[in-house]
Design a protein around this motif. Structure first.
Motif, PDB file in Angstrom:
ATOM      1  N   ALA A 109       0.448  -1.023  -0.127  1.00  0.00           N
ATOM      2  CA  ALA A 109      -0.203  -0.067  -0.274  1.00  0.00           C
ATOM      3  C   ALA A 109       0.600   0.980  -0.255  1.00  0.00           C
ATOM      4  O   ALA A 109       0.790   2.100  -0.704  1.00  0.00           O
ATOM      5  CB  ALA A 109      -0.758   0.084   1.206  1.00  0.00           C
ATOM      6  N   GLN A 110       1.925   1.413   1.118  1.00  0.00           N
ATOM      7  CA  GLN A 110       2.534   2.692   1.043  1.00  0.00           C
ATOM      8  C   GLN A 110       3.828   2.699  -1.215  1.00  0.00           C
ATOM      9  O   GLN A 110       3.719   3.751  -1.537  1.00  0.00           O
ATOM     10  CB  GLN A 110       4.171   2.380   1.903  1.00  0.00           C
ATOM     11  CG  GLN A 110       3.339   2.126   3.451  1.00  0.00           C
ATOM     12  CD  GLN A 110       4.396   1.864   4.715  1.00  0.00           C
ATOM     13  OE1 GLN A 110       5.416   1.699   3.640  1.00  0.00           O
ATOM     14  NE2 GLN A 110       3.977   1.968   5.570  1.00  0.00           N
ATOM     15  N   GLN A 111       3.782   1.868  -1.275  1.00  0.00           N
ATOM     16  CA  GLN A 111       4.454   1.595  -2.928  1.00  0.00           C
ATOM     17  C   GLN A 111       3.712   2.493  -3.819  1.00  0.00           C
ATOM     18  O   GLN A 111       3.131   3.315  -4.438  1.00  0.00           O
ATOM     19  CB  GLN A 111       4.588   0.440  -3.042  1.00  0.00           C
ATOM     20  CG  GLN A 111       5.691   0.190  -4.450  1.00  0.00           C
ATOM     21  CD  GLN A 111       6.076  -1.412  -5.157  1.00  0.00           C
ATOM     22  OE1 GLN A 111       5.659  -1.802  -3.818  1.00  0.00           O
ATOM     23  NE2 GLN A 111       6.704  -1.452  -6.145  1.00  0.00           N
ATOM     24  N   ILE A 112       2.318   1.271  -3.533  1.00  0.00           N
ATOM     25  CA  ILE A 112       1.070   2.428  -4.482  1.00  0.00           C
ATOM     26  C   ILE A 112       0.856   4.186  -4.308  1.00  0.00           C
ATOM     27  O   ILE A 112       0.709   4.710  -5.483  1.00  0.00           O
ATOM     28  CB  ILE A 112      -0.433   1.036  -4.392  1.00  0.00           C
ATOM     29  CG1 ILE A 112      -0.327   0.225  -4.752  1.00  0.00           C
ATOM     30  CG2 ILE A 112      -1.267   2.100  -5.178  1.00  0.00           C
ATOM     31  CD1 ILE A 112      -1.280  -0.860  -4.384  1.00  0.00           C
ATOM     32  N   GLU A 113       1.197   3.894  -3.135  1.00  0.00           N
ATOM     33  CA  GLU A 113       0.165   5.377  -2.390  1.00  0.00           C
ATOM     34  C   GLU A 113       1.819   5.938  -3.225  1.00  0.00           C
ATOM     35  O   GLU A 113       1.844   7.309  -3.704  1.00  0.00           O
ATOM     36  CB  GLU A 113       0.409   5.629  -1.146  1.00  0.00           C
ATOM     37  CG  GLU A 113      -0.598   5.483  -0.301  1.00  0.00           C
ATOM     38  CD  GLU A 113      -0.959   5.240   1.772  1.00  0.00           C
ATOM     39  OE1 GLU A 113       0.423   5.945   1.579  1.00  0.00           O
ATOM     40  OE2 GLU A 113      -1.495   5.060   1.848  1.00  0.00           O
ATOM     41  N   LEU A 114       2.798   5.731  -2.669  1.00  0.00           N
ATOM     42  CA  LEU A 114       3.926   6.566  -3.288  1.00  0.00           C
ATOM     43  C   LEU A 114       4.439   7.008  -5.007  1.00  0.00           C
ATOM     44  O   LEU A 114       4.181   7.514  -5.978  1.00  0.00           O
ATOM     45  CB  LEU A 114       5.004   5.900  -3.131  1.00  0.00           C
ATOM     46  CG  LEU A 114       6.965   6.822  -3.620  1.00  0.00           C
ATOM     47  CD1 LEU A 114       6.956   7.760  -3.224  1.00  0.00           C
ATOM     48  CD2 LEU A 114       7.824   5.070  -2.801  1.00  0.00           C
ATOM     49  N   GLU A 115       3.755   5.780  -5.925  1.00  0.00           N
ATOM     50  CA  GLU A 115       3.726   5.682  -7.114  1.00  0.00           C
ATOM     51  C   GLU A 115       2.608   6.412  -7.947  1.00  0.00           C
ATOM     52  O   GLU A 115       2.460   7.280  -8.728  1.00  0.00           O
ATOM     53  CB  GLU A 115       3.462   3.834  -7.584  1.00  0.00           C
ATOM     54  CG  GLU A 115       4.594   3.055  -7.585  1.00  0.00           C
ATOM     55  CD  GLU A 115       4.304   1.967  -8.205  1.00  0.00           C
ATOM     56  OE1 GLU A 115       2.343   1.465  -8.283  1.00  0.00           O
ATOM     57  OE2 GLU A 115       4.383   0.927  -8.149  1.00  0.00           O
ATOM     58  N   ALA A 118       0.388  11.819  -9.247  1.00  0.00           N
ATOM     59  CA  ALA A 118      -0.806  12.729  -9.199  1.00  0.00           C
ATOM     60  C   ALA A 118       0.897  14.183  -9.660  1.00  0.00           C
ATOM     61  O   ALA A 118       0.069  15.231 -10.042  1.00  0.00           O
ATOM     62  CB  ALA A 118      -0.526  13.110  -8.539  1.00  0.00           C
ATOM     63  N   SER A 119       2.048  14.557  -9.488  1.00  0.00           N
ATOM     64  CA  SER A 119       2.652  15.424  -9.597  1.00  0.00           C
ATOM     65  C   SER A 119       3.124  14.982 -10.618  1.00  0.00           C
ATOM     66  O   SER A 119       3.477  16.518 -11.229  1.00  0.00           O
ATOM     67  CB  SER A 119       4.517  14.658  -9.054  1.00  0.00           C
ATOM     68  OG  SER A 119       5.427  15.631  -8.690  1.00  0.00           O
ATOM     69  N   GLN A 120       3.119  14.116 -11.749  1.00  0.00           N
ATOM     70  CA  GLN A 120       3.792  14.222 -13.261  1.00  0.00           C
ATOM     71  C   GLN A 120       2.206  14.680 -13.423  1.00  0.00           C
ATOM     72  O   GLN A 120       2.574  15.562 -14.458  1.00  0.00           O
ATOM     73  CB  GLN A 120       3.712  12.483 -13.752  1.00  0.00           C
ATOM     74  CG  GLN A 120       5.424  12.243 -13.246  1.00  0.00           C
ATOM     75  CD  GLN A 120       5.328  10.873 -13.650  1.00  0.00           C
ATOM     76  OE1 GLN A 120       4.315  10.352 -13.723  1.00  0.00           O
ATOM     77  NE2 GLN A 120       6.673  10.386 -13.336  1.00  0.00           N
ATOM     78  N   LEU A 121       1.578  14.761 -13.536  1.00  0.00           N
ATOM     79  CA  LEU A 121      -0.415  14.941 -13.815  1.00  0.00           C
ATOM     80  C   LEU A 121       0.107  16.559 -14.012  1.00  0.00           C
ATOM     81  O   LEU A 121      -0.744  17.734 -14.678  1.00  0.00           O
ATOM     82  CB  LEU A 121      -1.480  14.348 -13.590  1.00  0.00           C
ATOM     83  CG  LEU A 121      -1.837  12.827 -13.999  1.00  0.00           C
ATOM     84  CD1 LEU A 121      -2.530  12.341 -13.088  1.00  0.00           C
ATOM     85  CD2 LEU A 121      -1.691  12.877 -15.439  1.00  0.00           C
ATOM     86  N   ALA A 122       0.232  16.733 -12.395  1.00  0.00           N
ATOM     87  CA  ALA A 122       0.048  18.462 -12.281  1.00  0.00           C
ATOM     88  C   ALA A 122       0.952  19.190 -13.171  1.00  0.00           C
ATOM     89  O   ALA A 122       0.651  20.410 -13.723  1.00  0.00           O
ATOM     90  CB  ALA A 122       0.334  18.702 -10.623  1.00  0.00           C
ATOM     91  N   ARG A 123       2.594  18.631 -13.088  1.00  0.00           N
ATOM     92  CA  ARG A 123       3.686  18.713 -13.943  1.00  0.00           C
ATOM     93  C   ARG A 123       3.357  19.506 -15.740  1.00  0.00           C
ATOM     94  O   ARG A 123       3.240  20.410 -16.129  1.00  0.00           O
ATOM     95  CB  ARG A 123       4.501  18.686 -13.572  1.00  0.00           C
ATOM     96  CG  ARG A 123       5.922  19.056 -14.395  1.00  0.00           C
ATOM     97  CD  ARG A 123       6.905  18.227 -14.583  1.00  0.00           C
ATOM     98  NE  ARG A 123       7.338  17.978 -13.116  1.00  0.00           N
ATOM     99  CZ  ARG A 123       7.198  16.898 -12.705  1.00  0.00           C
ATOM    100  NH1 ARG A 123       7.095  15.976 -12.914  1.00  0.00           N
ATOM    101  NH2 ARG A 123       8.158  16.747 -10.917  1.00  0.00           N
ATOM    102  N   LEU A 124       2.203  18.238 -15.893  1.00  0.00           N
ATOM    103  CA  LEU A 124       1.558  17.986 -17.352  1.00  0.00           C
ATOM    104  C   LEU A 124       0.994  19.282 -17.670  1.00  0.00           C
ATOM    105  O   LEU A 124       1.115  20.220 -18.894  1.00  0.00           O
ATOM    106  CB  LEU A 124       1.206  16.982 -17.316  1.00  0.00           C
ATOM    107  CG  LEU A 124       1.149  16.516 -18.958  1.00  0.00           C
ATOM    108  CD1 LEU A 124       1.879  16.824 -20.446  1.00  0.00           C
ATOM    109  CD2 LEU A 124       0.339  15.161 -19.054  1.00  0.00           C
ATOM    110  N   ASP A 125       0.040  19.302 -16.429  1.00  0.00           N
ATOM    111  CA  ASP A 125      -0.955  20.475 -16.496  1.00  0.00           C
ATOM    112  C   ASP A 125      -0.185  21.690 -16.648  1.00  0.00           C
ATOM    113  O   ASP A 125      -0.827  22.894 -17.378  1.00  0.00           O
ATOM    114  CB  ASP A 125      -1.757  20.536 -15.150  1.00  0.00           C
ATOM    115  CG  ASP A 125      -2.788  21.222 -15.983  1.00  0.00           C
ATOM    116  OD1 ASP A 125      -4.184  21.573 -16.136  1.00  0.00           O
ATOM    117  OD2 ASP A 125      -2.810  22.403 -14.656  1.00  0.00           O
ATOM    118  N   GLU A 126       0.202  21.986 -15.657  1.00  0.00           N
ATOM    119  CA  GLU A 126       1.087  23.396 -15.716  1.00  0.00           C
ATOM    120  C   GLU A 126       1.534  24.175 -17.053  1.00  0.00           C
ATOM    121  O   GLU A 126       1.491  25.063 -17.844  1.00  0.00           O
ATOM    122  CB  GLU A 126       1.905  23.060 -14.764  1.00  0.00           C
ATOM    123  CG  GLU A 126       1.702  23.337 -13.139  1.00  0.00           C
ATOM    124  CD  GLU A 126       2.685  23.572 -12.124  1.00  0.00           C
ATOM    125  OE1 GLU A 126       3.412  23.303 -12.411  1.00  0.00           O
ATOM    126  OE2 GLU A 126       2.772  23.702 -11.318  1.00  0.00           O
TER     127      GLU A 126
END
Length: 262
Positions: free
Chosen positions: A197-203, A208-216
């Motif tokens: 679960a920790q690994q999934i949350e990290l992924e 999410a960080s990559q999507l936010a960067r892509l949106d920007e």
């Protein structure tokens, strides 16, 4: 007087043993040629025995050797007389005889229920036991009476019941060990699930960080192309001019508009 006679008997046995051993050793040395033989001649009628000394020495030695066989029996007899005169009930002997009788009682050897018959049966068993042959009858009687009084205890803690109790405890121990193994396995599974679960949350956070960067990056690139976002958070809406119209736009769909040309 009695002690003096006993002392003289012991002294006689010691002298007999010493003289017999001396004659035996001396005769063996004579046969080997180390010591000289007893030599004399004897005449019986007209016949003369030249080796009468040899025969006499060998005969006396043989006689003392035969007397050796009486020494162990005489020693046992003296010891028995001494123990009979100095007899005292020893608690160690009583405890040893009681242990033998109680062990047999736990094994179900004795079957008679009457008190007199039960004591007699136990006393007979103790008399015939090979490890208790040297004990006096009084000691065996006391042990038999004690065993008869403890027959209820022997019935409660019989070998069969003790064996069943041990089997039950072994089964419970096996169940506890199996349960402990299951608990360890479950803990291992929980650790694996938590780690997963920790690994999934990290992924997911990376995505999410990559999507936010892509949106920007997309928002910074669209104005250069002459496009912009509108109504990014607009909910579903219907056309008020046409109530029968069922066109709708999901909330996650945004409209891109191109600015009017100047």
């Amino acid at each position: 007087m009695l002690r003096t006679a006993q002392a003289m008997q012991v002294l006689s046995l010691m002298i007999l043993g010493i003289v017999g051993l001396t004659l035996l050793v001396y005769t063996i040395l004579c046969a080997l040629g180390i010591m000289p033989w007893l030599t004399f001649e004897a005449q019986f009628g007209d016949y003369t025995y030249l080796y009468a000394g040899h025969a006499t020495q060998i005969g006396v030695t043989t006689l003392f050797l035969l007397l050796f066989f009486f020494i162990p029996s005489q020693s046992r007899l003296l010891a028995l007389e001494r123990s009979h005169r100095d007899f005292k009930i020893s608690m160690d002997d009583v405890a040893r005889a009681f242990h033998v009788c109680h062990t047999a009682d736990r094994s179900g050897v004795f079957t008679l229920s009457s008190e007199f018959d039960a004591v007699r049966e136990r006393l007979t068993y103790l008399r015939d036991h090979p490890d208790l042959a040297e004990l006096e009858t009084d000691i065996l009687t006391v042990a038999a009476q004690m065993s008869q009084q403890a027959r209820r205890l022997a019935d409660v803690y019989s070998d069969e019941r003790v064996a069943r109790a041990k089997d039950f405890l072994r089964q419970r121990q096996a169940e506890a060990e199996n349960q402990q193994a299951r608990i360890i396995e479950a803990q291992h599974s929980c650790r694996e699930i938590r780690k997963w679960a920790q690994q999934i949350e990290l992924e997911e956070s990376v995505v999410a960080s990559q999507l936010a960067r892509l949106d920007e990056e997309l928002q910074s690139a669209l104005p250069a192309l002459g496009y912009s976002f509108e109504g990014f958070d607009a909910p579903e809406s219907t056309d008020e001019a046409d109530p029968d119209a069922k066109t709708s736009r999901p909330a996650n769909v945004v409209t891109m508009t191109k600015p009017a040309a100047e």
